[in-house]
Structures are given as C-alpha cells and as structure tokens.
Design an enzyme around this catalytic site. Sequence first.
Site: not given
Length: 284
Positions: A100, A102, A148, A197
């Site tokens: 997916r 991200n 990320n 992140d």
Amino acid sequence: MADVRVIERERRDRLGEGPMWSARYEALFWVDILGRRINRMALTDGCVDSFEQPHYAAWIIERETGGFVAGIGRNIVRLDLETGAREPLASVDPHNAGNRLNDAKADAMGRIWAGTMPVTCDRPSGAFYRLDPDATLVQVDGPYTIANGPAIDPDGNFLLHTDTARGTIFRFDIHGDGTLGKATPFIVFEEAWGSPDGMTFDAEGGLWVACWGASRVMRFAPDGTRDRHIMLPASQITSCAFAGPELDRLFVTSASSGVTEEHAGALFEVDPGCRGLPTQKYMG
C-alpha cells in the site's frame, strides 16, 4: 513535559498520519490509514470532520488548481472530499498486491514523492516514487520495508526519506530532471529514540521527526545533530506538521493500533518555538 494539548474529538485514529496545513481552507488535514478516513480540522473553531475512504487512506495533498490528490490503497487519485468523486491518476506496485501507499509530500516543482510498503510491515517489497504534474509515475528508489516521512529541504536541493525498519533517515540530492542522487545515511537513530517516522522541516532548516515507540518528536539541526525533543502522552508518534496563518503551531499525529494508552491515536498540538514552511501543492 512541554505544554501539550490533546485535540478534543469523537474518535481516535488507528494509524493517524500525514498532517497537512491548508491556508486555502484554513484547516489541518490528516489521515487515519487503517481507519480508512481522511480527517479535517478547521483551525477557526476546532471543528473536526471525517471522510470515509474505500481503502487505506495513506495521504492527502492539496492541488494548486483546487481540490486534492490522495493515496488510497495502491492508487493515486484526484479527490473531491465533499462529493467523494475520484479520478484515477496512477497505480503503484502492480506486482505487489500486498503493498500500500504510505506517506508522501509535494515539492516546490509541484511533484509528489511517495513511498510504498507491505501491509504486513515485514518484508522489503516497498519502493519510492515520483509523481510528476503530468501524472507520469517513476520509481526512484527501493526496496523499502516501511517507507516513511519524505521531507524536502527549504531550498529544494535535497530530500530526506526513511526506512523505519532500518532506523535510518537517508539523504538524496535532487537533480534538475527530478532524478535522485545516491542514498546516503543522514541520521541513524539510537535505540532510545525509537524509530523515525514522519518528518518536516522548519523555516530555519531544522528537521522535526516523529519517533515511533519513544513518545516524542525530535528536532535535528541542519547538520543532522540532535537539538531537542518534546515528550508526548502516547508511544506511537507518527508524523508532524506546522500549521496556522503564522505557521507557528505544530500538530502531531499518533496511532492506537496494538496499544491501550489513554491518548493513543490522539492528535496533539505543541509549541515548537519556531515557524514552519508553506505547504507545497501538487501541480497536476
């Protein structure tokens, strides 16, 4: 602990991510990836709306001409939030149905930089892409396990991108044609910092990084040295963005999946003591 405000709203995010300030709409937008929702908070009155999506809602970015472009599942679409109308632009990872989208950011050239990852977070099947204004999609790097936090430096000369699973923020020079230079480690996280992140630059060139598993956001000086951090009442901190007319308010997202903390999945506001950069938009 620095002054932290928990934004009051009806639901918490399973995996809050991708906060984005829109001066046009005077609102903060962010996603709940696993909850398959796009959230919007008007800064004038704090009202929060939520828009359900048909698949994982990975990110939302404003378009220069109005409306939005969003990463939904493995598809990048032009999106009308109010009507729900979607116009397909591109699809990623055609040979990896278990992947997916991200996390993504637009740059000053109106391009989007977006990563992909496996839903299971357990194998390096993800990649890093550039979406041009004419909707041409080009893979620029890979593989990634948890792609990320792309962030483009204030002058647009380089970008940073992370593989959270490797605990490393990588630096890439951006060439004039949109290709990238070789990945070089820029910040390697220590164990006590958690995992890197989502991230964003401030107007002084400082890098703010959400620290998954460490209950904090950290600021790094332009040379990559650790500057300071702000603690938060949740462990799974996912991303951050400057917002408001003066870009002096820092909003931080978090996740609740797998934890039972009181404020897990909350949206937080902290005082960063600095200003951010204007939000870039997609030109397509």
